[in-house]
Design a protein around this motif. Sequence first.
Motif, PDB file in Angstrom:
ATOM      1  N   MET A 260       0.828  -1.211   0.000  1.00 22.23           N
ATOM      2  CA  MET A 260       0.000   0.000   0.000  1.00 22.23           C
ATOM      3  C   MET A 260       0.861   1.259   0.000  1.00 22.23           C
ATOM      4  SD  MET A 260      -3.257  -1.044   2.415  1.00 22.23           S
ATOM      5  CE  MET A 260      -2.338  -1.937   3.690  1.00 22.23           C
ATOM      6  N   ARG A 261       1.962   1.227   0.747  1.00 19.71           N
ATOM      7  CA  ARG A 261       2.841   2.400   0.811  1.00 19.71           C
ATOM      8  C   ARG A 261       3.433   2.703  -0.570  1.00 19.71           C
ATOM      9  NH1 ARG A 261       7.945   3.960   0.944  1.00 19.71           N
ATOM     10  NH2 ARG A 261       8.688   1.841   0.551  1.00 19.71           N
ATOM     11  N   ARG A 262       3.949   1.682  -1.226  1.00 18.73           N
ATOM     12  CA  ARG A 262       4.578   1.888  -2.527  1.00 18.73           C
ATOM     13  C   ARG A 262       3.560   2.239  -3.603  1.00 18.73           C
ATOM     14  NH1 ARG A 262       8.664  -3.117  -3.127  1.00 18.73           N
ATOM     15  NH2 ARG A 262       8.495  -2.476  -5.320  1.00 18.73           N
ATOM     16  N   ALA A 263       2.392   1.653  -3.535  1.00 16.42           N
ATOM     17  CA  ALA A 263       1.345   1.982  -4.510  1.00 16.42           C
ATOM     18  C   ALA A 263       0.894   3.429  -4.354  1.00 16.42           C
ATOM     19  CB  ALA A 263       0.163   1.034  -4.350  1.00 16.42           C
ATOM     20  N   ALA A 264       0.838   3.894  -3.107  1.00 14.41           N
ATOM     21  CA  ALA A 264       0.407   5.270  -2.848  1.00 14.41           C
ATOM     22  C   ALA A 264       1.418   6.289  -3.362  1.00 14.41           C
ATOM     23  CB  ALA A 264       0.179   5.471  -1.363  1.00 14.41           C
ATOM     24  N   LEU A 265       2.696   5.907  -3.371  1.00 10.35           N
ATOM     25  CA  LEU A 265       3.750   6.824  -3.815  1.00 10.35           C
ATOM     26  C   LEU A 265       3.831   6.942  -5.336  1.00 10.35           C
ATOM     27  CD1 LEU A 265       6.660   5.837  -1.381  1.00 10.35           C
ATOM     28  CD2 LEU A 265       5.250   7.905  -1.308  1.00 10.35           C
ATOM     29  N   ALA A 266       3.250   5.969  -6.037  1.00 11.96           N
ATOM     30  CA  ALA A 266       3.308   5.981  -7.499  1.00 11.96           C
ATOM     31  C   ALA A 266       2.381   7.053  -8.065  1.00 11.96           C
ATOM     32  CB  ALA A 266       2.914   4.618  -8.050  1.00 11.96           C
ATOM     33  N   PRO A 267       2.722   7.622  -9.223  1.00  9.97           N
ATOM     34  CA  PRO A 267       1.848   8.617  -9.858  1.00  9.97           C
ATOM     35  C   PRO A 267       0.471   8.028 -10.135  1.00  9.97           C
ATOM     36  CG  PRO A 267       3.998   8.566 -10.906  1.00  9.97           C
ATOM     37  CD  PRO A 267       3.945   7.385  -9.987  1.00  9.97           C
ATOM     38  N   HIS A 268      -0.562   8.853  -9.996  1.00 10.64           N
ATOM     39  CA  HIS A 268      -1.941   8.400 -10.219  1.00 10.64           C
ATOM     40  C   HIS A 268      -2.582   9.309 -11.266  1.00 10.64           C
ATOM     41  CE1 HIS A 268      -5.536   6.149  -8.918  1.00 10.64           C
ATOM     42  NE2 HIS A 268      -6.174   7.232  -9.294  1.00 10.64           N
ATOM     43  N   PRO A 269      -2.526   8.909 -12.540  1.00 16.02           N
ATOM     44  CA  PRO A 269      -3.059   9.767 -13.619  1.00 16.02           C
ATOM     45  C   PRO A 269      -4.532  10.098 -13.401  1.00 16.02           C
ATOM     46  CG  PRO A 269      -1.757   7.950 -14.496  1.00 16.02           C
ATOM     47  CD  PRO A 269      -1.947   7.661 -13.045  1.00 16.02           C
ATOM     48  N   ASP A 270      -4.896  11.298 -13.765  1.00 16.82           N
ATOM     49  CA  ASP A 270      -6.290  11.726 -13.653  1.00 16.82           C
ATOM     50  C   ASP A 270      -7.195  10.832 -14.491  1.00 16.82           C
ATOM     51  OD1 ASP A 270      -5.558  13.784 -12.019  1.00 16.82           O
ATOM     52  OD2 ASP A 270      -5.456  15.281 -13.630  1.00 16.82           O
ATOM     53  N   GLY A 271      -8.368  10.555 -13.960  1.00 14.09           N
ATOM     54  CA  GLY A 271      -9.332   9.769 -14.703  1.00 14.09           C
ATOM     55  C   GLY A 271      -9.242   8.278 -14.471  1.00 14.09           C
ATOM     56  N   GLU A 272      -8.191   7.794 -13.804  1.00 11.25           N
ATOM     57  CA  GLU A 272      -8.064   6.364 -13.547  1.00 11.25           C
ATOM     58  C   GLU A 272      -8.839   5.974 -12.294  1.00 11.25           C
ATOM     59  OE1 GLU A 272      -4.262   4.650 -13.536  1.00 11.25           O
ATOM     60  OE2 GLU A 272      -3.853   5.071 -15.639  1.00 11.25           O
ATOM     61  N   THR A 273      -9.279   4.734 -12.259  1.00 10.44           N
ATOM     62  CA  THR A 273     -10.039   4.222 -11.132  1.00 10.44           C
ATOM     63  C   THR A 273      -9.196   4.222  -9.866  1.00 10.44           C
ATOM     64  OG1 THR A 273     -11.305   2.780 -12.585  1.00 10.44           O
ATOM     65  CG2 THR A 273     -11.308   2.233 -10.241  1.00 10.44           C
ATOM     66  N   THR A 274      -9.790   4.647  -8.763  1.00 10.98           N
ATOM     67  CA  THR A 274      -9.108   4.592  -7.484  1.00 10.98           C
ATOM     68  C   THR A 274      -9.059   3.156  -7.001  1.00 10.98           C
ATOM     69  OG1 THR A 274      -9.834   6.804  -6.865  1.00 10.98           O
ATOM     70  CG2 THR A 274      -9.160   5.343  -5.083  1.00 10.98           C
ATOM     71  N   THR A 275      -7.861   2.663  -6.756  1.00 13.70           N
ATOM     72  CA  THR A 275      -7.702   1.304  -6.248  1.00 13.70           C
ATOM     73  C   THR A 275      -7.815   1.309  -4.733  1.00 13.70           C
ATOM     74  OG1 THR A 275      -6.282   0.573  -8.080  1.00 13.70           O
ATOM     75  CG2 THR A 275      -6.099  -0.632  -6.000  1.00 13.70           C
ATOM     76  N   ARG A 276      -8.638   0.413  -4.215  1.00  7.47           N
ATOM     77  CA  ARG A 276      -8.798   0.277  -2.773  1.00  7.47           C
ATOM     78  C   ARG A 276      -8.322  -1.100  -2.342  1.00  7.47           C
ATOM     79  NH1 ARG A 276     -13.310   3.545  -4.287  1.00  7.47           N
ATOM     80  NH2 ARG A 276     -13.295   5.535  -3.168  1.00  7.47           N
ATOM     81  N   PHE A 277      -7.894  -1.194  -1.101  1.00  2.71           N
ATOM     82  CA  PHE A 277      -7.292  -2.425  -0.595  1.00  2.71           C
ATOM     83  C   PHE A 277      -8.187  -3.066   0.465  1.00  2.71           C
ATOM     84  CE2 PHE A 277      -3.900   0.059  -2.351  1.00  2.71           C
ATOM     85  CZ  PHE A 277      -3.060  -0.868  -2.950  1.00  2.71           C
TER      86      PHE A 277
END
Length: 218
Positions: free
Chosen positions: A66-83
């Motif tokens: 979760m920490r590493r995924a949160a640090l990655a860029p999150h392009p606008d318009g993409e689905t928010t991933t939840r854990f």
Amino acid sequence: MSTRTVVIVDDHAMFRSGVRAELGASVTVVAEAADVDEAVAAVLAHRPDVVLLDVHLPGGGGAEVMRRAALAPHPDGETTTRFLALSVSDAAEDVIGTIRAGARGYVTKTITGPELVAAIDRVASGDAVFSPRLAGFVLDAFAGTIEVAAVDTDLDRLTEREREVMRLIARGYSYKEVGAELFISTKTVETHMSSVLRKLQLSSRHELTRWASDRRLL
């Protein structure tokens, strides 16, 4: 209910296959992963709606994913991933630590297939999902009735696998039953148990049960 996309993260291939079979056509499993590096790569490549995440995972655990995924860029318009944590452990410090790391829910591996499908949909919609017992841990932590920091200090002496063995033995499981639950040999369980008792300076499984009960780990 719309079809949700899911990544299954667990270091046991047999368990991943079982989860995939239980989910059936109710969700779309876009990838599987067995450790932290594979999990992060799968999350970033597929951006699923939900990640079914094991807590005790090689390479740093579910919190590291979760920490590493949160640090990655999150392009606008993409689905928010939840854990959504899916773990054999229902110990207070695992539940609370995982939620603090960013999970939206926590269920144990005793959950049924239909219940898991429903939990995935709720988490994807933004809800928080817990079993009643686990929700109580989270409420107790916010109320200050569980001293998580103290528990963590004791458990820092143990590896993740030793913690799993410790909890099951403390609950009264036989070595054979622990081996079947964790997909390891009885001899390996015995080795882990000896290490647990040595690190915690305990002399028997009865003392271990009292130790775990005093810390609300059962």
